[in-house]
Design an enzyme around this catalytic site. Structure first.
Site, mmCIF file in Angstrom:
data_model
loop_
_atom_site.group_PDB
_atom_site.id
_atom_site.type_symbol
_atom_site.label_atom_id
_atom_site.label_comp_id
_atom_site.label_asym_id
_atom_site.label_seq_id
_atom_site.Cartn_x
_atom_site.Cartn_y
_atom_site.Cartn_z
ATOM 1 N N ASP A 123 0.841 -1.202 0.000
ATOM 2 C CA ASP A 123 0.000 0.000 0.000
ATOM 3 C C ASP A 123 0.870 1.245 0.000
ATOM 4 O OD1 ASP A 123 -2.081 -1.633 0.082
ATOM 5 O OD2 ASP A 123 -2.961 -0.869 1.948
ATOM 6 N N ASP A 163 0.888 4.222 -2.659
ATOM 7 C CA ASP A 163 0.551 5.607 -2.303
ATOM 8 C C ASP A 163 1.691 6.556 -2.665
ATOM 9 O OD1 ASP A 163 -1.917 4.860 -1.393
ATOM 10 O OD2 ASP A 163 -1.253 4.568 0.667
ATOM 11 N N GLU A 219 -12.971 7.997 12.751
ATOM 12 C CA GLU A 219 -13.404 6.601 12.649
ATOM 13 C C GLU A 219 -12.211 5.727 12.308
ATOM 14 O OE1 GLU A 219 -16.256 6.437 9.496
ATOM 15 O OE2 GLU A 219 -17.454 8.044 10.360
ATOM 16 N N LYS A 244 -10.326 3.180 9.927
ATOM 17 C CA LYS A 244 -10.362 2.884 8.493
ATOM 18 C C LYS A 244 -10.255 1.364 8.372
ATOM 19 C CE LYS A 244 -8.429 4.288 4.089
ATOM 20 N NZ LYS A 244 -8.345 2.961 3.479
ATOM 21 N N ASP A 257 -10.009 -2.239 6.688
ATOM 22 C CA ASP A 257 -9.268 -2.665 5.505
ATOM 23 C C ASP A 257 -9.940 -3.869 4.861
ATOM 24 O OD1 ASP A 257 -7.356 -2.721 3.594
ATOM 25 O OD2 ASP A 257 -5.785 -3.578 4.853
ATOM 26 N N TYR A 262 -20.409 2.852 7.460
ATOM 27 C CA TYR A 262 -19.858 4.125 7.930
ATOM 28 C C TYR A 262 -20.333 5.363 7.176
ATOM 29 C CZ TYR A 262 -16.583 2.438 4.366
ATOM 30 O OH TYR A 262 -16.032 1.924 3.231
ATOM 31 N N LYS A 304 -2.991 6.981 7.345
ATOM 32 C CA LYS A 304 -2.684 5.552 7.226
ATOM 33 C C LYS A 304 -1.548 5.172 8.168
ATOM 34 C CE LYS A 304 -3.318 3.664 3.086
ATOM 35 N NZ LYS A 304 -3.814 2.923 2.078
ATOM 36 N N CYS A 310 18.030 -33.308 -1.328
ATOM 37 C CA CYS A 310 16.821 -33.130 -0.521
ATOM 38 C C CYS A 310 17.164 -33.254 0.970
ATOM 39 C CB CYS A 310 15.778 -34.179 -0.903
ATOM 40 S SG CYS A 310 14.324 -34.136 0.158
ATOM 41 N N CYS A 339 15.359 -36.640 2.292
ATOM 42 C CA CYS A 339 15.630 -38.018 1.866
ATOM 43 C C CYS A 339 16.960 -38.169 1.130
ATOM 44 C CB CYS A 339 14.494 -38.529 0.979
ATOM 45 S SG CYS A 339 14.487 -37.770 -0.642
ATOM 46 N N CYS A 372 12.215 -32.170 -5.109
ATOM 47 C CA CYS A 372 12.776 -33.486 -4.843
ATOM 48 C C CYS A 372 12.000 -34.488 -5.703
ATOM 49 C CB CYS A 372 12.629 -33.833 -3.364
ATOM 50 S SG CYS A 372 12.943 -35.573 -3.053
ATOM 51 N N CYS A 429 10.262 -40.116 -0.303
ATOM 52 C CA CYS A 429 10.613 -38.947 0.510
ATOM 53 C C CYS A 429 9.511 -38.713 1.556
ATOM 54 C CB CYS A 429 10.756 -37.747 -0.429
ATOM 55 S SG CYS A 429 11.202 -36.230 0.414
#
Ligand code: IVH
Length: 670
Positions: free
Chosen positions: A39, A43, A115, A117, A119, A227, A314, A408, A411, A426, A432
């Site tokens: 964000d 912005d 208020e 905000k 998200d 809101y 923010k 791996c 294994c 792998c 495995c």
């Protein structure tokens, strides 16, 4: 080119580039629900673009991202409706000084409503005579998608308000959210199903609201806070009064709303919620300040994109510097090896972080991080902490070198990196341990065979004790073997066996999904099972034939063919067949379609993908009728090799279309 334009040129280029970049970022955020910029980055780029546009007014463009809000339109299946009042966005700032300035510049006596905000994603609810008639997403701000069926699954949104004096029409706007708890449960489930995780609750809420299946939406448990009330001749002279009224009518209005009389009260509100918001059940990313008096709001008016009477502060993403102690490697069900950062524990957004994914080798190299480095860990709107970079100072130079392991860690098999993929894998599928256990976990999971009582821990225990080595072993489990395991009594053993027994009735499409063929997810399995309604027909299909199915590309087709070419899989399949699993479906398994509704179809000739009977069943399952002879009522002829000459002649005379097998399969699966 004169001197001035030569100097300006790079900035004009930057302006154009930013427009493109932000347009793309909007698309990925709103339509694909896969944000590529944080964000904050978004912005910052937007502010820079605004600056440049102010500097070069001759480059004004009404289509610039500074002039319109991001659009979430583009998903099929919803009615698009024009908003009664455009849905704007809010000016925002990360700087408390700028917020103070904004408040100070307002006329002296104004009241400001503060208020949280929220998200999530915005929604506009229309009520006519007290009845919810539409629920629109923001869309492009001018028109949105009507997602009312999904919105009606949210218990706190009333479908009807039974009160006197309800205005003829009003609109309530708010935010749809997926609470943290629900978000985490959903992601856990998706992880088990190896489906891509949602980066944050906002993306999860947005993806959920755009589903075509209200039952699934209801299961996920969305919530909403409202809101903003709009409409003509509504009661109340202030924003706050209107929200109070909405609350009395039964709407979910936040308790955190406060009317502030001066800048100090506003700043105190921000300071309080900066920490307190971490205890909320839903995600918030800032504070919204709104001028309370509606007449004053009107006087202040709007810009093209935002009201002048409101602004958002923010919260900065939380960031911490910490030591990268070690990189460990996790092997998943499909053998993908994921590097994990083991960190010196740090406190971040209310939780202690000590592990973070490093995704793959390329990611590590792009950040140039190694064990011993001090790295930045961030947890913005994302629940999953991210490593975003390293501290560049000399003192904290990394001590160790980094190289991705070539064997791996589980294994010891030599890892392979498939060309064009960033993952190391792998290849030792059958030997495995995490791959073996992962396959069994997938097999028993809810959307696959749905065997209750056989969870991750039990699978691990049975694996350790040699009772389970592959999915077929499940059907050899005996009561006494299970009951003999520590922690498991006779009762749970009985439940488990009942679950195993019940799984023998699970339909073919889910059995196919449960087999865990690479890239064959739940939906793809359904589509395959519709066309190949027995395992034998699927086993005999060539990659080319499989590609005729919707959603099946060359890679998936190859994976299916490879699966059936592996002797070990064939042995397992033979044992599963012996156990009584459903390896055949009815042609019409799953929801029947009406793709061929009202059509009369003649089958003629010999076929290579399916038998005539199978085609007949497919036609009927899709709402069509199979008829024996060609007439002018025939919709088309499903034509194989060596079609009878009489039929061909008649078809030509009547102008009836011939369709080959591949096109037919495409038609019914598409
Ligand atoms: S008021 C004209 N209040 O933030 C003003 N918006 O970045 C309309 N949001 O699109 C918005 N909480 O989705 C308002 N308490 C709140 C909010 C809020 C979250 C969202 C909303 C809006 C976005 C703007």
């Amino acid at each position: 080119m004169d001197l001035f334009s030569a100097i300006e040129e790079p900035e004009r280029e930057e302006l154009k580039r930013l427009r493109k970049e932000l347009e793309e970022a909007n698309y990925k955020y709103y339509v694909l629900n896969m944000p590529t910029l944080s964000d904050r980055e978004f912005d910052e780029k937007m502010h820079r673009l605004q600056e440049l546009e102010a500097q070069f007014p001759d480059m004004f463009d009404p289509k610039s991202p500074t002039q319109h809000v991001g659009s979430d339109l583009g998903k099929k299946g919803f009615e698009q409706i024009k908003h009664k009042y455009p849905m704007l966005s809010l000016a925002n700032s990360y700087s408390r000084e700028e917020i103070e300035d904004w408040v100070r510049k307002l006329p002296s006596n104004v009241e400001i409503v503060c208020e949280l905000k929220y998200d999530g994603l915005s929604i506009s609810l229309w009520y006519e005579h007290g009845v919810l008639v539409r629920a629109l997403t923001r869309g492009d701000g001018v028109q949105g998608d009507d997602v009312i069926a999904n919105i009606k699954t949210i218990p706190s949104i009333p479908w009807r308000i039974e009160r006197d004096n309800i205005p003829e029409f009003f609109e309530l706007r708010g935010e749809v959210l997926l609470p943290w708890e629900r978000f985490e449960a959903l992601n856990k489930e998706r992880e088990e199903q190896e489906e891509p995780l949602f980066a944050n609750p906002r993306n999860a809420a947005s993806g959920t609201l755009k589903l075509q299946d209200p039952r699934e939406v209801a299961r996920r448990g969305l919530d909403a806070y409202l809101y903003y009330m709009l409409g003509d001749n509504l009661p109340g002279k202030t924003h706050f009064e209107r929200l109070e009224t909405a609350k009395q009518w039964g709407f979910h209005i936040s308790d955190a709303i406060k009317v502030c009389k001066n800048v100090d009260e506003v700043m105190a509100y921000i300071a309080y919620w900066d920490t307190e918001r971490k205890n909320l059940p839903v995600a918030t990313d800032g504070i919204v300040l709104k001028v309370n008096d509606l007449t004053q709001q009107e006087e202040l008016g709007y810009t093209a994109k935002t009201p002048r009477w409101a602004i958002a502060y923010k919260f900065p993403a939380e960031k911490q510097l910490t030591l990268l102690k070690e990189i460990t490697y996790q092997v998943g069900r499909t053998g993908v090896v994921t590097p994990v950062a083991n960190l010196e524990p740090v406190q971040l957004s209310g939780t202690i972080v000590q592990r973070a994914t490093l995704h793959n080798e390329d990611f590590i190299r792009s950040l140039d991080i190694r064990p011993g480095d001090k790295v930045w860990v961030e947890k913005g709107g994302e629940i999953i902490p991210k490593i975003t970079g390293k501290e560049q100072s000399d003192e904290v130079q990394s001590t160790k070198d980094f190289s991705f392991p070539d064997i791996c860690p589980e294994c010891g098999a030599k890892l392979v990196r498939v060309e064009g993929e960033s993952a190391w894998r792998c290849p030792n599928e059958a030997g495995c341990p995490p791959q073996i256990k992962g396959k069994i976990e997938h097999f028993v999971s809810r959307k696959a065979m749905n065997i209750d009582g056989l969870g991750e821990e039990t699978i691990d225990l049975f694996y350790q004790n040699g009772l389970l080595r592959n999915i077929a072993d499940i059907y050899d489990l005996k009561l006494e073997d299970i009951a003999a395991q520590e922690r498991l009594g006779a009762k749970s053993a009985q439940n488990m066996l009942a679950g195993i027994e019940a799984s023998k009735q699970v339909p073919w499409s889910r059995v196919l999904f449960a087999l865990g063929i690479r890239m064959v997810g739940e939906t793809t399995a359904k589509k395959i099972a519709r066309v190949y309604n027995t395992i034998d027909s699927l086993q005999n299909a060539t990659a080319e034939q499989l590609c005729a199915i919707e959603d099946v590309g060359p890679q998936i087709a190859e994976n299916i063919v490879a699966y059936f070419n592996d002797m070990r899989n064939l042995e397992i399949l033979a044992r599963l067949r012996q156990a009584g699993l459903q390896f055949e479906g009815e042609a019409a398994e799953g929801p029947k379609s009406d793709k061929l509704a009202g059509m009369s179809i003649v089958i003629s000739g010999t076929f290579s993908y399916h038998s005539r009977d199978e085609y007949k069943a497919m036609i009927e399952a899709n709402g069509g009728k199979n008829v024996g002879s060609v007439s002018k009522k025939t919709s088309f002829i499903l034509a194989g090799e060596n079609m009878g000459p009489e039929k061909r002649k008649k078809a030509e005379a009547l102008g009836i279309k011939l369709m080959n097998e591949a096109d037919f399969l495409q038609l019914i699966s598409g």
